[in-house]
Write an enzyme that holds these catalytic residues in place. Structure first.
Site, short mmCIF file in Angstrom:
data_model
loop_
_atom_site.label_atom_id
_atom_site.label_comp_id
_atom_site.label_asym_id
_atom_site.label_seq_id
_atom_site.Cartn_x
_atom_site.Cartn_y
_atom_site.Cartn_z
N GLY A 28 7.38 -2.37 -2.33
CA GLY A 28 6.79 -1.04 -2.44
C GLY A 28 7.48 -0.25 -3.52
N ARG A 29 8.37 0.66 -3.09
CA ARG A 29 9.01 1.56 -4.05
C ARG A 29 9.82 0.81 -5.09
NH1 ARG A 29 11.64 4.75 0.62
NH2 ARG A 29 11.60 2.59 1.34
N ASN A 46 9.24 -6.68 4.50
CA ASN A 46 9.07 -5.47 3.69
C ASN A 46 10.16 -4.44 4.05
OD1 ASN A 46 7.25 -2.54 4.07
ND2 ASN A 46 7.59 -3.38 2.04
N GLY A 47 10.55 -3.70 3.01
CA GLY A 47 11.48 -2.59 3.20
C GLY A 47 12.71 -2.72 2.33
N PRO A 95 0.85 -1.19 0.00
CA PRO A 95 0.00 0.00 0.00
C PRO A 95 0.88 1.23 0.00
CG PRO A 95 0.15 -0.92 2.21
CD PRO A 95 0.90 -1.86 1.32
N MET A 96 0.60 2.20 -0.87
CA MET A 96 1.38 3.44 -0.87
C MET A 96 0.44 4.60 -1.17
SD MET A 96 4.95 2.25 -2.65
CE MET A 96 4.20 1.03 -3.72
N GLU A 97 0.04 5.27 -0.11
CA GLU A 97 -0.92 6.36 -0.21
C GLU A 97 -0.37 7.48 -1.09
OE1 GLU A 97 -1.24 9.18 2.62
OE2 GLU A 97 -3.24 9.80 1.97
N CYS A 131 1.85 3.59 9.82
CA CYS A 131 1.89 4.95 9.25
C CYS A 131 2.61 5.91 10.21
CB CYS A 131 0.48 5.44 8.96
SG CYS A 131 0.48 7.08 8.24
C1 LIG Z 1 4.43 7.29 -0.76
C2 LIG Z 1 4.23 6.18 0.24
C3 LIG Z 1 2.98 5.94 0.77
C4 LIG Z 1 2.78 4.89 1.68
N1 LIG Z 1 1.50 4.63 2.13
C5 LIG Z 1 1.30 3.54 2.92
C6 LIG Z 1 -0.03 3.15 3.29
O1 LIG Z 1 -1.03 3.75 2.88
N2 LIG Z 1 -0.15 2.07 4.12
C7 LIG Z 1 0.93 1.36 4.58
O2 LIG Z 1 0.75 0.39 5.32
N3 LIG Z 1 2.18 1.70 4.21
C8 LIG Z 1 2.37 2.76 3.40
N4 LIG Z 1 3.64 3.05 2.98
C9 LIG Z 1 4.78 2.19 3.39
C10 LIG Z 1 5.01 1.10 2.33
O3 LIG Z 1 3.91 0.24 2.21
C11 LIG Z 1 6.26 0.26 2.68
O4 LIG Z 1 6.05 -0.32 3.95
C12 LIG Z 1 7.53 1.13 2.74
O5 LIG Z 1 7.61 1.99 1.64
C13 LIG Z 1 8.79 0.24 2.76
O6 LIG Z 1 8.81 -0.64 1.67
P1 LIG Z 1 9.60 -0.33 0.29
O7 LIG Z 1 11.02 0.01 0.68
O8 LIG Z 1 9.46 -1.60 -0.49
O9 LIG Z 1 8.93 0.86 -0.35
C14 LIG Z 1 3.87 4.10 2.09
C15 LIG Z 1 5.14 4.35 1.56
C16 LIG Z 1 5.33 5.38 0.64
C17 LIG Z 1 6.71 5.61 0.08
#
Ligand SMILES: Cc1cc2nc3c(=O)[nH]c(=O)nc-3n(C[C@H](O)[C@H](O)[C@H](O)COP(=O)(O)O)c2cc1C
Length: 312
Positions: free
Chosen positions: A223-224, A199-200, A7-9, A98
């Site tokens: 995610g990213r 995750n991360g 999820p990425m808001e 969050c």
């Molecule tokens: C722009 C953005 C929005 C995010 N929104 C949410 C969200 O709505 N819910 C959530 O559980 N995590 C949210 N996250 C966290 C990501 O789901 C994830 O845990 C975090 O980015 C680390 O994983 P990654 O390095 O693969 O991106 C958000 C991250 C980013 C960068």
């Protein structure tokens, strides 16, 4: 191995979820969070956050979508979870990660990691509201300021009946600062029995293997990394790091622009496209070249000239 799109808001909206899951390799995707207050939401709120509910709760390529709820009001979390599932959500995910100050001030998201008992009560309330076959998952960080309550939090979530736990391997204090502390996931893995999703900072096939080795789980949430490289899930499945040709990515960007142009104001479309190109340029030199042209751009006409027609 299960691979989930995170999820990425404000980033992985319905359009990006459609385009990324269409590349294949994802088992499911979690929606942007819906902040639950003290009352049940009307259906349109669920449809806004997760338009896929109008099509069986799946993205166009058939990937199931799970609605994510954030909040601590037990009755309301339960009733909204029930409604989301009735509308077609494939399970419910609960956000305990969050880091936003505003969200945390209203006692939602990562601030709840200070209170394992509250995590237990929230997950129990949602679990009790849904029949057993419906999956209830939770997503947490390693802690708020530190990892002192990490194992208690994971255990509370498991004891409350969650089916799966995703952990973003950072504390709230660490926000998004690299590195992700994958080795901490190994401690959680040893402490709970339910499936753990790591995750991360998993941005390559190599990262996947390094994470799996220390986290002790083969299930991951991307995610990213998937925003930078939409074919990442497939590359991990194939255990092959291949260069994704720009000719694969460029049509996605055109499609993104065209879909956005139909749904949000032109100025916002420009911002959203720039946001994605800013990620894509980390994996594709062609996106870097495009970034140099559009980074100062505000005009939708110019963007339309660049992205209005699919270049195949
Ligand atoms: C722009 C953005 C929005 C995010 N929104 C949410 C969200 O709505 N819910 C959530 O559980 N995590 C949210 N996250 C966290 C990501 O789901 C994830 O845990 C975090 O980015 C680390 O994983 P990654 O390095 O693969 O991106 C958000 C991250 C980013 C960068």
């Amino acid at each position: 191995m299960r691979i989930i799109l995170a999820p990425m808001e404000g980033l992985a909206d319905v359009h990006l979820r459609r385009l990324i899951t269409a590349q294949g390799g994802f088992d499911w995707v979690v929606s942007e969070f819906l902040r639950v207050v003290d009352r049940p939401y009307p259906d349109r709120v669920f449809h806004n956050i997760c338009p896929e509910l109008r099509q069986g709760g799946r993205t166009e390529s058939g990937t199931p979508v799970r609605v994510q709820l954030l909040g601590n009001h037990l009755e309301s979390m339960a009733s909204n979870a029930k409604r989301a599932v009735a509308l077609g959500s494939h399970g419910i995910d609960i956000n305990f990660g969050c880091p936003s100050r505003t969200v945390n001030r209203s006692m939602g998201g990562a601030v709840l990691l200070k209170e394992p008992d509250t995590l237990y009560r929230v997950v129990s309330a949602v679990r009790a509201a849904l029949p057993k076959p419906v999956v209830v998952s939770a997503k947490m960080r390693l802690g708020y300021d530190d990892t002192a309550l990490m194992l208690d939090n994971a255990a509370a979530i498991e004891a409350a009946g969650a089916d799966e736990l995703t952990v973003h391997a950072r504390t709230r204090l660490q926000r998004y600062t690299p590195p992700a502390h994958w080795h901490e996931l190994g401690r959680i893995r040893a402490h709970i029995k339910i499936p753990l999703i790591a995750n991360g900072d998993i941005c390559s096939v190599d990262d996947y293997h390094r994470c799996v080795e220390v986290a002790g789980t083969v299930d991951v949430m991307l995610g990213r990394g998937a925003v930078k490289l939409p074919t990442l899930a497939n590359q991990i499945r194939a255990n092959q790091s291949t260069v994704t040709q720009w000719s694969t990515i460029s049509p996605l960007l055109h499609s993104f622009w065209q879909e956005l142009s139909l749904t949000i104001p032109p100025r916002d479309c420009v911002g959203r496209v720039k946001q994605w190109v800013n990620y894509l340029r980390q994996s594709h030199p062609e996106a870097e070249a495009l970034w140099c042209i559009i980074r100062e751009e505000r005009s939708s006409q110019i963007m339309n000239a660049l992205l209005g027609a699919t270049d195949q």
